[in-house]
Every structure is written in C-alpha cells, then in structure tokens.
Design an enzyme around this catalytic site. Structure first.
Site, PDB file in Angstrom:
ATOM      1  N   ASP A 151      -0.672  20.345   5.635  1.00  0.00           N
ATOM      2  CA  ASP A 151       0.195  19.719   6.628  1.00  0.00           C
ATOM      3  C   ASP A 151       1.567  20.389   6.692  1.00  0.00           C
ATOM      4  O   ASP A 151       2.582  19.722   6.570  1.00  0.00           O
ATOM      5  CB  ASP A 151       0.324  18.223   6.251  1.00  0.00           C
ATOM      6  CG  ASP A 151       1.138  17.439   7.249  1.00  0.00           C
ATOM      7  OD1 ASP A 151       1.038  17.730   8.452  1.00  0.00           O
ATOM      8  OD2 ASP A 151       1.891  16.533   6.813  1.00  0.00           O
ATOM      9  N   TYR A 196      -0.481   6.540   0.406  1.00  0.00           N
ATOM     10  CA  TYR A 196       0.197   6.202   1.665  1.00  0.00           C
ATOM     11  C   TYR A 196      -0.255   4.835   2.163  1.00  0.00           C
ATOM     12  O   TYR A 196      -0.697   4.692   3.300  1.00  0.00           O
ATOM     13  CB  TYR A 196      -0.066   7.315   2.689  1.00  0.00           C
ATOM     14  CG  TYR A 196       0.722   8.561   2.343  1.00  0.00           C
ATOM     15  CD1 TYR A 196       2.029   8.711   2.765  1.00  0.00           C
ATOM     16  CD2 TYR A 196       0.166   9.563   1.548  1.00  0.00           C
ATOM     17  CE1 TYR A 196       2.777   9.829   2.421  1.00  0.00           C
ATOM     18  CE2 TYR A 196       0.902  10.685   1.194  1.00  0.00           C
ATOM     19  CZ  TYR A 196       2.205  10.808   1.641  1.00  0.00           C
ATOM     20  OH  TYR A 196       2.947  11.906   1.291  1.00  0.00           O
ATOM     21  N   GLU A 210      -4.182  17.647  -4.025  1.00  0.00           N
ATOM     22  CA  GLU A 210      -5.272  16.904  -3.387  1.00  0.00           C
ATOM     23  C   GLU A 210      -6.492  17.766  -3.073  1.00  0.00           C
ATOM     24  O   GLU A 210      -6.981  17.763  -1.947  1.00  0.00           O
ATOM     25  CB  GLU A 210      -4.771  16.229  -2.094  1.00  0.00           C
ATOM     26  CG  GLU A 210      -3.669  15.225  -2.319  1.00  0.00           C
ATOM     27  CD  GLU A 210      -3.195  14.566  -1.013  1.00  0.00           C
ATOM     28  OE1 GLU A 210      -3.763  14.843   0.059  1.00  0.00           O
ATOM     29  OE2 GLU A 210      -2.253  13.763  -1.078  1.00  0.00           O
ATOM     30  N   GLU A 223       3.759  11.387  -4.468  1.00  0.00           N
ATOM     31  CA  GLU A 223       4.106  11.294  -3.038  1.00  0.00           C
ATOM     32  C   GLU A 223       3.966   9.844  -2.606  1.00  0.00           C
ATOM     33  O   GLU A 223       3.030   9.148  -3.031  1.00  0.00           O
ATOM     34  CB  GLU A 223       3.153  12.124  -2.155  1.00  0.00           C
ATOM     35  CG  GLU A 223       3.334  13.605  -2.213  1.00  0.00           C
ATOM     36  CD  GLU A 223       2.389  14.362  -1.263  1.00  0.00           C
ATOM     37  OE1 GLU A 223       1.984  13.810  -0.220  1.00  0.00           O
ATOM     38  OE2 GLU A 223       2.066  15.510  -1.595  1.00  0.00           O
TER      39      GLU A 223
HETATM   40  C1  BDP Z   1      -0.119  14.221   1.723  1.00  0.00           C
HETATM   41  C2  BDP Z   1      -0.045  15.723   1.598  1.00  0.00           C
HETATM   42  C3  BDP Z   1       1.216  16.278   2.278  1.00  0.00           C
HETATM   43  C4  BDP Z   1       1.341  15.692   3.664  1.00  0.00           C
HETATM   44  C5  BDP Z   1       1.417  14.183   3.563  1.00  0.00           C
HETATM   45  C6  BDP Z   1       1.584  13.538   4.949  1.00  0.00           C
HETATM   46  O1  BDP Z   1      -0.058  16.099   0.239  1.00  0.00           O
HETATM   47  O2  BDP Z   1       1.154  17.669   2.333  1.00  0.00           O
HETATM   48  O3  BDP Z   1       2.432  16.212   4.385  1.00  0.00           O
HETATM   49  O4  BDP Z   1       0.194  13.737   3.014  1.00  0.00           O
HETATM   50  O5  BDP Z   1       0.573  13.364   5.621  1.00  0.00           O
HETATM   51  O6  BDP Z   1      -1.398  13.751   1.429  1.00  0.00           O
HETATM   52  O7  BDP Z   1       2.707  13.280   5.351  1.00  0.00           O
END
Ligand code: BDP
Length: 634
Positions: free
Chosen positions: A207, A492, A447, A528
């Site tokens: 991404d 997320y 990942e 993250e």
């Molecule tokens: C995560 C990835 C990261 C993405 C992020 C996203 O590691 O590179 O930019 O998601 O979607 O899973 O913002």
C-alpha cells in the site's frame, strides 16, 4: 544472561525450504571523510531518459551506455536523489514501468587518478529496483533491490585514459516480479476491445506508491589500497564498565598494523588496542539511552581505527553507542531497564521528490517526532537511508529495522528463488546496519501470507538483536510467531473490520492480545493501528474519514493498551506518522490518509491526542529527568 556475546547464536527461521547464500563481498562501511579518505558527491542534475520502446529494451539494443546519452536521443534533466515519478507533468513518466537511464559526467580529481595507491569507489545509496552501472561504457556492477546501497571499485577503469571525463551511466528498472522484494506481477491485457495494443499493468500487493529512480546519494570516495573494509562492534556492560567487542577487517595486505582508539564526546581516549579484534573496556561508561529515557540520550563514543603498512595509512571513525537489548516473556529491556515503544510507523515519502532523500524533510520529521514525545519508529516497509539511522543514533530514537518483505501474498512468492533473494536482502541489511545502537530489532517481513509458508529453513542472521515479523491480527492462521522474539501485530478494528463501529474495539483488541499472548507467551507490540482522516473534515458524532473518528478510534485503542501494557504489551506504533502516496484505488483519496500529520507535515487533531499520551507515557515509563522540558500545556 546478557545478549551480545559472539557465542550466542540467534537463529532466524525464514519462510520456505532451501536456499544457499554466499557471504557478501565487502563491508559496506558508510563513506566518511578522514585524513586518508575523500568523498565527492554526485548529487544534482543528471541527464535522463525513460526507455518507452514497446519491450523497454531499446537502450540495450542500441547500447545507450556506449555514448553520451544525449547523443542517442532526447534527454531531460533529472534531480538525484529523487524519485522521477512526480518531477514532470507527464503521466506516462509518473506511472512508467521499465528501464530508465541516468547519466552524468564527472571530473575525477587528478590526484585520485595519478596516485596508484588510491582506490576510487562509486557508490549508489539506493536505486529502485534493479540497477546496472557503466563507467565510460564499461559495465562495473549490477544490483538487485531498492533501499540498500551498492558500490563498485572503478580505479583501474578511470586510469585507462586520464584525459577523459568519467561518464557514469545508470540504468534502473522498477519492474517487480514474484521473486523480488517487494513482489509484484506484470499483467498484459490482451482484450483489444477493452485495452489498447501492448497495454499492461503492474500488480502490487503493498500500500504505497512504487516510486522509482535513484533515491539516495551517488558518490565517489577514496580509500588507500590497503584499507579498513569492515568493523563489527557489539556492546555490553557490567556495573560501570562498558565492553566494546570489536572486529576489524583489513583488505589489500596480509599484515597491517592497527591502532583502535575509543574516544568520548570530548575527544578523550577512553580505551585503545592494537589488535584486529578484542574487547575495549570503558570505565565509568556513559551508556546509549533512548530519547526520554535518560537525561543524556544518544550518547556516542567514536571508535577511530587507524591501520598502516609501510606505504599506506587508512583512518576510519565509527560512532559507537554502548547499550544492551534483551527480551523476556513480558518485557523489552534496554540496558536492563524496561523500554516501552511509544512511536510511529513512517514511510520515506513526500511531495515531488517521492522517496528521494531530502535533508530538510528528514530534520523536520525528527523535530516532529521529538515534539510528539515519540521514542521510536519502525522503518515500514523497507530499510531507510543510513543518514536517517545516524540521526536516530544521535537523538536516541529507537528503530525496528524492516526489510522490504512486504506484500508477500502469492503462493508463487514462497519458492526457493524468493527465499534466496530474501536472505541476500537480509544479509545486506544486517551488513549495513549492524553497528547502529538505535537499531534494536530486525523485522523480516510485513504481513506475509504466513499460512502458506513451510517453515523449514534456518539461517543465522545476527545474534545481537531480537527478530520479529509483522503479522495481521489473525493469530489462528499464523505460522511465523513461534520463530520470533517479539510478536508484532497490526490490526484495523472498526476500520477494515466492522467499519464505523467504534464500540467493537475494546472487546476485539482485548481478545487479540489475550489470544496472541495465550498462544505464544511473548511480548507484543501493536505495530500498526489507525484510521484515515481527511484534514479539515469534521463530524460529531464521529464518522469515518473525519478527524473526530480518527481521534475516537485512537482513544479506544489507548484504553486497552493502558490495561495490557501493565502485563505484556511492550509498545504501540501508530499507522501512520504522515499521509503518504499510494497507487490509485477506490479506497484511496490521493494516497493513504492515516497520517496524524498531513503529507506536508502539518498536524491533524490526532497528533495532539498522541502528543499528550506520549509525553504522559514518557513521564510514567521513561524515567524522565525532572529538568526535561515537559510541555506543560499538555
Ligand atoms: C496495513 C499495511 C500498511 C497499509 C495499512 C493500511 O501493513 O502497509 O498502509 O494496512 O491499509 O495492513 O492503511
């Protein structure tokens, strides 16, 4: 037991079966000036042409490297270092895939040429992705992979005809394959009712925008014929005595006399030796501490290595931070004290220059990191410039150093050649970054589809630092965690899963931590978490993409972190420090907007939430000295 002895072998299991890797040539010490070494930067404007021929091969068929690039067709000016993508108004260059050609003529100082005892080396800080280098039409090296340096000795070549200026040609190809890191595929669209002739796309599974070109400085530097090729330093301490175990390799002579001197910040010698390897003892040691953990963070000694034969003398000075890193079941220890990562994930990314190294941006980012009260970052998703790691060493910013193993999602990327390349890249990374005190952990991938892997390969990577790989939140299918020291989890909740439902975060995040810890009994970093926010977009009650939603999501995560950090959670790294460019997609509005700063480095509301939290954490966990300028307004 203290980590950091040559005897302890950290074993990293990588993903897949076989694969042999030859030891890399040369030490790749960062080029530094000294009384015996000169550096000439070749940054600035280079001639440039993208090979737009259908097979992108015209440059090789017509041997563009044999003559001046301007003689083989039109050229434009291209800055180095910079990605080429955003420099012009031409959309085909922004989205170009294939070979581009850079060329520059240089005057090599006459003394470098006439003095046979001088080696002249051409070094490229990084170029994305595959590079071939010619000097005066002769190929001197090629290198696979972005984000890491490569070099070639060109002494004899430039001596052949000293009257000629030295013409450097670099062809760079950004095509990704199933075996590159990161991987990608080229897909031709052959339906002529829908696509023009020759239409193809590059599919990537990561991404961020696949910026390309010469991203870091290109330079010429000299060493004497007999020279210090590599230095390996490992540090430890006992009570007040620092221990610097070192090993120097010299090239060019069977025997050389060495003098190794360790100096403190004021230039006073604190220890010395004259053997190629050994242990220097430093009484009343000043340890290297992370920012906000000590009143004097980032303390660096200088290790001067001076070697001479009857004819040659070489001097190289390496900054050395004395510190230890250890991991227990529930803690991450720096100098035997618990360290809590309150930091950020970054990208090398900005307007116009893309991934090109830019000092103004680097210094601005460090000022923002310090303003935020962050003590660490992860080099998502590839190794950053050495210049950045040197800043981290000096400022005490702790680094999780990641290789470009991102977007490994296709089963065909788990074969032997992928593995071999992955191992070479890890070797190049460790070779380059092994001596940085700021680097406390290696990250081998982000990942990967770890459910597809056959974990049978062992590889000694580096025994002085823990190893991790970054996993998504699905612990049930994970196959990598048993082999790492620290579990790093990205999640997320209420964004990609249950979008808009902030109320699920406490339960899901709690379950995530309990599951991972329950299964592996290893410390966990939330590597993250985050939400996109368009700066200036507001809604209350919060809705996705507003600044309020980003705030609310962060705060819900923080509540859970505050419970779990009393147990086994050892860090939290926001995704992301700043907005960054991605490929065009329906879920991206001119890039990823999960930054707490905009791409221009202005704060969104979330930056203030995080700032308050990080300073509070620093006060609580970091043993902040009383006189530290704590932002009272928080
Ligand atoms: C995560 C990835 C990261 C993405 C992020 C996203 O590691 O590179 O930019 O998601 O979607 O899973 O913002």
């Amino acid at each position: 037991k203290l980590r950091g002895s040559f005897a302890v072998l950290r074993v990293l299991w990588l993903l897949s079966v076989f694969g042999t890797v030859l030891p890399l040539d040369g030490g790749m010490l960062f080029p530094r000036e000294s009384s015996s070494r000169e550096v000439k930067e070749l940054n600035g404007l280079w001639d440039f042409r993208a090979d737009g021929s259908p097979n992108r091969n015209e440059g090789f068929e017509k041997a563009w490297y044999k003559r001046r690039l301007a003689e083989t067709g039109p050229v434009i000016e291209m800055p180095v270092p910079a990605s080429y993508n955003d420099i012009t108004q031409d959309p085909t260059l922004r989205d170009f895939i294939g070979w581009v050609w850079y060329e520059r003529e240089v005057f090599v100082p006459a003394r470098w040429i006439s003095d046979e005892g001088t080696r002249v080396i051409l070094r490229v800080g990084s170029a994305h992705y595959y590079s071939i280098v010619w000097v005066n039409g002769e190929k001197v090296t090629e290198h696979e992979g972005g984000h890491l340096p490569f070099e070639a000795e060109i002494s004899s070549l430039i001596r052949r005809d000293p009257t000629k200026p030295c013409r450097i040609t670099i062809a760079v190809n950004n095509t990704l394959t199933l075996e590159t890191l990161p991987p990608g595929t080229i897909q031709y669209m052959n339906d002529r009712t829908r696509y023009p002739d020759g239409f193809f796309v590059q599919n990537i599974y990561f991404d961020f925008f696949n910026y390309a070109g010469i991203h870091r400085p290109v330079l010429l530097y000299t060493t004497p014929k007999v020279y210090v090729d590599d230095i390996i330093v490992e540090t430890n301490f006992m009570d007040d005595t620092g221990l610097v175990r070192y090993k120097v390799s010299v090239q060019g002579a069977a025997t050389a006399t060495l003098k190794v001197t360790l100096m403190d910040k004021d230039g006073h010698c604190v220890a010395s030796s004259n053997t190629p390897s050994g242990v220097l003892k430093v009484v009343d040691v000043k340890l290297w501490w992370p920012y906000l953990m000590h009143e004097n963070p980032g303390y660096l000694y200088s290790m001067e290595v001076r070697q001479h034969t009857s004819t040659y003398e070489d001097v190289y000075t390496l900054p050395v931070g004395i510190r230890t890193v250890n991991v227990t079941k529930t803690q991450f220890l720096v100098n035997n004290k618990p360290f809590y990562f309150h930091g950020v994930n970054k990208h090398e990314d900005s307007d116009i220059r893309g991934k090109g190294l830019d000092w103004a941006l680097i210094v601005k980012d460090f000022n923002l990191i310090k303003w935020l009260g962050a003590n660490s970052f992860r080099t998502s998703h590839y190794p950053y410039a050495e210049e950045i790691l040197q800043m981290c060493d000096r400022h005490g910013i702790v680094v999780i150093d990641e290789c470009p193993g991102v977007g490994i999602k296709d089963i065909r990327s788990f074969g032997n050649s992928s593995l071999s390349h992955h191992l070479v890249v890890m070797d190049e990374l460790v070779r380059r970054d092994k001596n940085h005190p700021s680097v406390v952990m290696w990250s081998v991938a982000n990942e990967p589809a770890s459910e597809m892997t056959l974990i049978k390969h062992t590889k000694a990577l580096d025994h002085t630092r823990p190893v991790t790989y970054i996993t998504d939140s699905n612990y049930a299918r994970d196959k990598g965690a048993p082999f790492v020291d620290v579990v790093c989890v990205n999640s997320y909740f209420s964004w990609y899963h249950d979008p808009g439902h902030l109320e699920v975060i406490p339960i899901q995040l709690n379950a995530q931590f309990e599951n991972w810890y329950g299964k592996y009994k290893k410390p966990i970093i939330q590597s993250e978490y985050g939400a996109d926010a368009l700066p200036g977009l507001h809604m209350d009650p919060p809705m996705m993409f507003t600044e309020e939603y980003q705030n609310a999501l962060l705060q819900s995560y923080h509540d859970v972190f505050d419970q779990k950090r009393k147990q086994y959670v050892i860090g939290e790294l926001i995704w992301n420090f700043a907005d960054f460019m991605t490929a065009q997609a329906i879920h991206r509005v001119v890039g990823n907007k999960k930054g707490i700063f905009t791409r221009q480095r202005q704060p969104k509301a979330a930056a203030f939430i995080l700032r308050k939290r990080y300073w509070r954490l620093a006060n609580e966990t970091g043993r902040l000295p009383p006189w530290t300028k704590y932002p009272c307004s928080l």
